[in-house]
Design an enzyme around this catalytic site. Structure first.
Site, PDB file in Angstrom:
ATOM      1  N   ASP A   9       0.844  -1.184   0.000  1.00  0.00           N
ATOM      2  CA  ASP A   9       0.000   0.000   0.000  1.00  0.00           C
ATOM      3  C   ASP A   9       0.889   1.247   0.000  1.00  0.00           C
ATOM      4  O   ASP A   9       2.086   1.167   0.315  1.00  0.00           O
ATOM      5  CB  ASP A   9      -0.900  -0.049   1.243  1.00  0.00           C
ATOM      6  CG  ASP A   9      -1.689   1.211   1.450  1.00  0.00           C
ATOM      7  OD1 ASP A   9      -2.385   1.639   0.516  1.00  0.00           O
ATOM      8  OD2 ASP A   9      -1.601   1.793   2.552  1.00  0.00           O
ATOM      9  N   LYS A 151      -8.888  -4.898  -3.029  1.00  0.00           N
ATOM     10  CA  LYS A 151      -7.478  -5.172  -3.317  1.00  0.00           C
ATOM     11  C   LYS A 151      -7.176  -6.669  -3.299  1.00  0.00           C
ATOM     12  O   LYS A 151      -6.310  -7.141  -4.034  1.00  0.00           O
ATOM     13  CB  LYS A 151      -6.587  -4.445  -2.308  1.00  0.00           C
ATOM     14  CG  LYS A 151      -6.537  -2.939  -2.471  1.00  0.00           C
ATOM     15  CD  LYS A 151      -5.515  -2.328  -1.516  1.00  0.00           C
ATOM     16  CE  LYS A 151      -5.462  -0.816  -1.602  1.00  0.00           C
ATOM     17  NZ  LYS A 151      -4.450  -0.226  -0.701  1.00  0.00           N
TER      18      LYS A 151
END
Length: 228
Positions: A9, A151
Site C-alpha cells: 500500500d 485489493k
C-alpha cells in the site's frame, strides 16, 4: 526466501504516518532492498491510476493496483476489474452534503473518493449509497466502489496472471481498504494500522507506517514469510 511478490500500500504504509503524504526514507530504502533481492513489487493503492503510475515510476515499480482493486496495470497494459457507471452513485453521495469530491475523481473510473466534511460523513454516505456498492475509509478519504472488487480480488487476479500462488505473495498495509489483500496473502499490518487491518494480517509489526514497512521487509528477506 519463499516470497516471490511483494504488494505494498502507499498512503499510511510508505509514508511517515497515517496523516501525511510525505514518504518515509526508511521505507524507500527497504523498497529498494526488496527489489534488489528479486521480489516483484506491486503498488496497491486507493489512488487513481494516473496518480499511482506517476508515483510508481519514481519508486521504481512497474505494476500497479489502483482504485482499491478496480484497475490493474500489469506489464504495460491496463485491466478493468470493475464495471458500470458511477455517476448516479456520485450524485447520491454528494447530495448528503457530508463530503466533498476528491480532485482525483476527474480521473477516477470506478472507485470514487470523497473528503469528509462532517463527523458522521462515513455513516451518511453509507446510508445514501444503493446496494451493490461498498463504502470504506482509507484514513485519507471515504471511498465508494462496486462491491465485487477489493485489493484482495485484484491480488488474486494478479497471482493467476503471473502464475504465482498467493501464498508466495507478501503484502503490507495499514487500513480497512487493505483487508482483502492482507487476508489473501501473507499479510503484514504496520503497527499503527486500523483494528480491521491488524485482524486480517498474519503478522502485525511493532513500528508504524514507513518504519513498520521496513520491519516487514526485514522479516520477508530473512525468510520469515511465505513459509509452509
Amino acid at each position: 526466501m519463499m516470497c516471490r511478490v511483494l504488494v505494498v500500500d502507499l498512503d499510511g504504509t510508505l509514508t511517515l504516518s497515517r496523516n501525511t503524504y510525505e514518504l518515509s526514507a526508511e521505507a524507500l530504502l527497504a523498497l529498494r532492498r526488496a527489489r534488489d533481492a528479486g521480489l516483484r513489487v506491486v503498488l496497491a493503492t486507493a489512488n487513481g491510476l494516473d496518480f499511482a503510475l506517476a508515483i510508481a515510476r519514481y519508486l521504481g515499480i512497474r505494476d500497479v493496483i489502483a482504485e482499491n482493486g478496480c484497475l490493474v496495470y500489469l506489464d504495460g497494459e491496463t485491466h478493468e476489474l470493475c464495471s458500470g457507471d458511477m455517476s448516479r452513485v456520485d450524485g447520491a453521495v454528494l447530495a448528503t452534503g457530508a463530503v466533498a469530491p476528491s480532485p482525483q475523481n476527474k480521473c477516477r473510473r470506478f472507485d470514487l473518493a470523497y473528503v469528509p466534511l462532517a463527523a458522521d460523513a462515513l455513516e451518511r454516505v453509507r446510508s445514501a449509497v444503493p446496494p451493490g456498492y461498498v463504502v470504506e475509509s482509507s484514513g485519507y478519504a471515504i471511498h465508494v466502489r462496486p462491491a465485487v472488487v477489493d485489493k484482495g480480488v485484484a491480488v488474486a487476479w494478479l497471482c493467476e496472471r503471473l502464475g504465482v500462488p498467493c501464498f508466495q505473495v507478501a503484502s503490507v498495509g495499514d487500513s480497512d481498504v487493505d483487508v482483502g489483500m492482507l487476508r489473501r496473502t501473507w499479510g503484514f499490518a504496520v503497527g499503527n494500522a486500523t483494528p480491521a487491518a491488524k485482524e486480517a494480517a498474519r503478522v502485525v509489526v511493532e513500528r508504524p507506517s514507513g518504519l513498520g514497512f521496513r520491519e516487514a521487509v526485514d522479516i520477508i528477506l530473512s525468510g520469515g514469510a511465505c513459509t509452509p
